[in-house]
Write an enzyme that holds these catalytic residues in place. Structure first.
Site: not given
Ligand SMILES: NC(=O)c1ccc[n+]([C@@H]2O[C@H](COP(=O)([O-])OP(=O)(O)OC[C@H]3O[C@@H](n4cnc5c(N)ncnc54)[C@H](OP(=O)(O)O)[C@@H]3O)[C@@H](O)[C@H]2O)c1
Length: 237
Positions: A155, A142, A11-12, A14, A16-18
């Site tokens: 969060y 996290s 899921t997600g 597009t 970052g990590i996804g």
């Molecule tokens: N980055 C960090 O430092 C970090 C650290 C620990 C854990 N995490 C966790 O890892 C995961 C990914 O983080 P990330 O930093 O890669 O996030 P990100 O860059 O903000 O990307 C999030 C992805 O999820 C999608 N998304 C968000 N809300 C959505 C919704 N309601 N329905 C469907 N898709 C949705 C976004 O696309 P759209 O916005 O276009 O929908 C995007 O593809 C998250 O769960 C985050 O909490 C991140």
């Protein structure tokens, strides 16, 4: 069964990590299904990754913070008609702020996106894994699932809950050959940190999280990595 006959659901995918995960699994010939709320981002992802790795990328616009959005995405995944071998609950939103000062609705938004999305999707996808006695679920928790911090607010509440969900489902699926891994990551340089003026060296790379997940999947079915804690080399931000 060859990788190309089974499906990875991320899921997600597009950003970052996804996105790093979609790229990593596609590079091994896995077909991937993913979703986000932005159609043009999904089109761009499908074009880029399918061209790069010559594999099928199935994309669907869905808002997983809504139960209806999860239901539509599940129908899309079922139409692909391949058994789901790997489910990565990655979708998440990060709006830091103290509990007493964050906007009204912050808790609802983060519980809907960070917890209920994973809960409802897992309940729909995993019964088939359980029946096939094969599969692996990854939940993007996290370090905020382990320890609260002053600016963590809702969060952190949502990520504690997601980690609780991840541990509960691990216990339920033990005897059915379905593995469950909680990924407990510190700061990763992704668009969710846009606008924050902190040097790149303080962050992990999304590709390192994707590699960790890919490697965890590669172990034999006799072993499961239950929890992975990853932090930037220089420690938490
Ligand atoms: N980055 C960090 O430092 C970090 C650290 C620990 C854990 N995490 C966790 O890892 C995961 C990914 O983080 P990330 O930093 O890669 O996030 P990100 O860059 O903000 O990307 C999030 C992805 O999820 C999608 N998304 C968000 N809300 C959505 C919704 N309601 N329905 C469907 N898709 C949705 C976004 O696309 P759209 O916005 O276009 O929908 C995007 O593809 C998250 O769960 C985050 O909490 C991140």
């Amino acid at each position: 069964m060859h990788n190309s006959e089974r499906l990875v659901v991320i899921t997600g995918g597009t950003k970052g990590i996804g996105k790093a995960l979609v790229d990593r699994f596609a590079s091994e010939g896995w077909p991937v299904a993913t979703c986000s709320r932005n159609e043009s981002d999904l089109d761009a992802l499908r074009g880029e990754i399918s061209e790069k790795h010559k594999t099928l990328i199935h994309t669907f616009k869905a808002d997983l913070s809504k139960k209806e959005g999860v239901k539509d995405f599940v129908e899309f995944v079922q139409m692909i008609a391949k058994p789901v071998e790997i489910l990565v609950n990655n979708t998440g939103v990060f709006n830091p702020g103290p509990v007493l000062e964050e906007a009204d609705g912050a808790l609802e938004q983060m519980i809907d996106t960070n917890l209920y999305s994973a809960y409802h999707l897992t309940r729909a996808i995993v019964p088939a894994m359980k029946q096939n006695k094969s599969g692996h679920i990854f939940n993007l928790c996290s370090v905020a699932s382990l320890k609260a911090y002053p600016n963590g607010g809702s969060y952190s509440i949502s990520k504690f809950a997601l980690y609780g969900f991840s541990q509960a489902i691990r216990e339920e699926l033990k005897e059915f050959g379905v593995r469950v891994t909680s990924i407990l990551a510190g700061a990763v340089r992704t668009p969710s940190w846009d606008g924050v003026d902190i040097p790149d060296e303080r962050f992990m790379k999304p590709e390192d999280i994707a590699e960790t997940i890919y490697t965890s999947y590669r172990l034999s079915e006799r072993s499961v990595i239950e929890d992975v804690v990853l932090r930037p080399q220089l420690g938490d931000i």
